[in-house]
Design an enzyme around this catalytic site. Structure first.
Site, PDB file in Angstrom:
ATOM      1  N   TYR A 118      -1.765  -1.134  10.507  1.00 18.26           N
ATOM      2  CA  TYR A 118      -1.796  -1.591   9.117  1.00 18.26           C
ATOM      3  C   TYR A 118      -0.521  -1.175   8.388  1.00 18.26           C
ATOM      4  CZ  TYR A 118      -3.363  -1.871   4.244  1.00 18.26           C
ATOM      5  OH  TYR A 118      -3.476  -2.147   2.900  1.00 18.26           O
ATOM      6  N   SER A 177       0.850  -1.185   0.000  1.00 19.07           N
ATOM      7  CA  SER A 177       0.000   0.000   0.000  1.00 19.07           C
ATOM      8  C   SER A 177       0.885   1.234   0.000  1.00 19.07           C
ATOM      9  CB  SER A 177      -0.894   0.020   1.244  1.00 19.07           C
ATOM     10  OG  SER A 177      -1.553   1.271   1.381  1.00 19.07           O
TER      11      SER A 177
END
Length: 267
Positions: free
Chosen positions: A161, A148
């Site tokens: 995350y 990401s």
């Protein structure tokens, strides 16, 4: 790599980016192995793609289990005789401050985003190395790990995350160097905000001011994955502004810290 007849294994295939990749690989004539935790969703996806039985294998399960990851590779080889591409797409998000992070949530995130990816990458690499030493089955292999853009630009309330994706990047780059001389490509995909159920299914608390943008379509991410397979790309950004976002942070970290702190606080 030519996608037609290539054997492609996709984790987290039941929805979102995984489902979009499945549809595009199917269109290109690839032979698929799909896994996720929801059998009915996987079956519905296969039906909607109109895939013939000999072109797809469904194995529902939990990639956090190392034995299941090995079973995936074994079943793939049993059906097709090889595995050409593995796409580690399964992931789990989290919203909340690190000071409030529950240990069980952090454990689930790490086991899904890091351990599961590592177990499957390890099993896939071993099988691909066997293939590349047998002249009659020699093909290029590729492992694509979904990361990401927040790995490079942490956001408030997404620290857990972000940490898991930082581990994904480090693992992937080390594996890439180890396998470079064996004709196996290790790629990292950096999607930004994408219109999927990912953000509603994450652990932690609900954001007080949810982002109004639904993100880019999952199909656009899938298009870049297909191109990465065809051209053996190692670093994959979906849009130019995702790339710019990362570069801006690298060159002006204090400024981007300031901007995103104020965005998170609604100022």
């Amino acid at each position: 790599m030519i996608l037609e007849d290539s054997v492609v294994l996709i984790t987290g295939a039941s929805a979102g980016i995984g489902a979009a990749i499945t549809r595009q690989v199917a269109q290109a004539g690839g032979q698929l192995v799909l896994t996720g935790r929801r059998q009915s969703k996987l079956e519905g996806l296969v039906s909607s793609c109109g895939l013939a039985e000999h072109h797809v294998l469904i194995l529902a399960g939990d990639i956090r289990e190392q034995t299941f990851c090995q079973q995936l590779i074994d079943a793939t080889v049993e059906k097709y005789g090889r595995v050409d591409v593995v796409i580690n797409n399964a992931g789990l998000g989290h919203f909340g401050l690190l000071k409030d992070l529950h240990p069980d949530d952090f454990r689930q995130i790490w086991e899904t985003n890091v351990y599961g990816l590592a177990w499957l990458s390890q099993a896939a690499a071993k099988q691909m190395l066997i293939q590349t030493t047998e002249a009659h089955t020699q093909r290029r292999g590729q492992i694509i790990n979904v990361s990401s853009i927040v790995e490079d630009r942490p956001l408030v309330n997404q620290g857990a995350y972000t940490a898991s994706k930082a581990a994904v990047n480090g693992y992937s780059r080390a594996l890439r160097m180890e396998l470079a001389e064996d004709d196996i490509t290790v790629s990292i995909l950096y999607p930004g905000l994408t219109a999927t159920e990912f953000h509603t299914a994450r652990l932690g608390s609900s954001p007080k001011n949810p982002n109004r943008s639904s993100g880019i379509p999952a199909e656009k991410v899938a298009e870049q994955v297909v191109k990465a397979i065809q051209w053996q790309k190692q670093e994959i950004y979906v849009t130019w502004y995702d790339w710019f976002f990362v570069q801006a942070n690298r060159h002006f970290p204090a400024l981007t810290d300031y901007v995103f702190r104020h965005v998170a606080n609604g100022k």
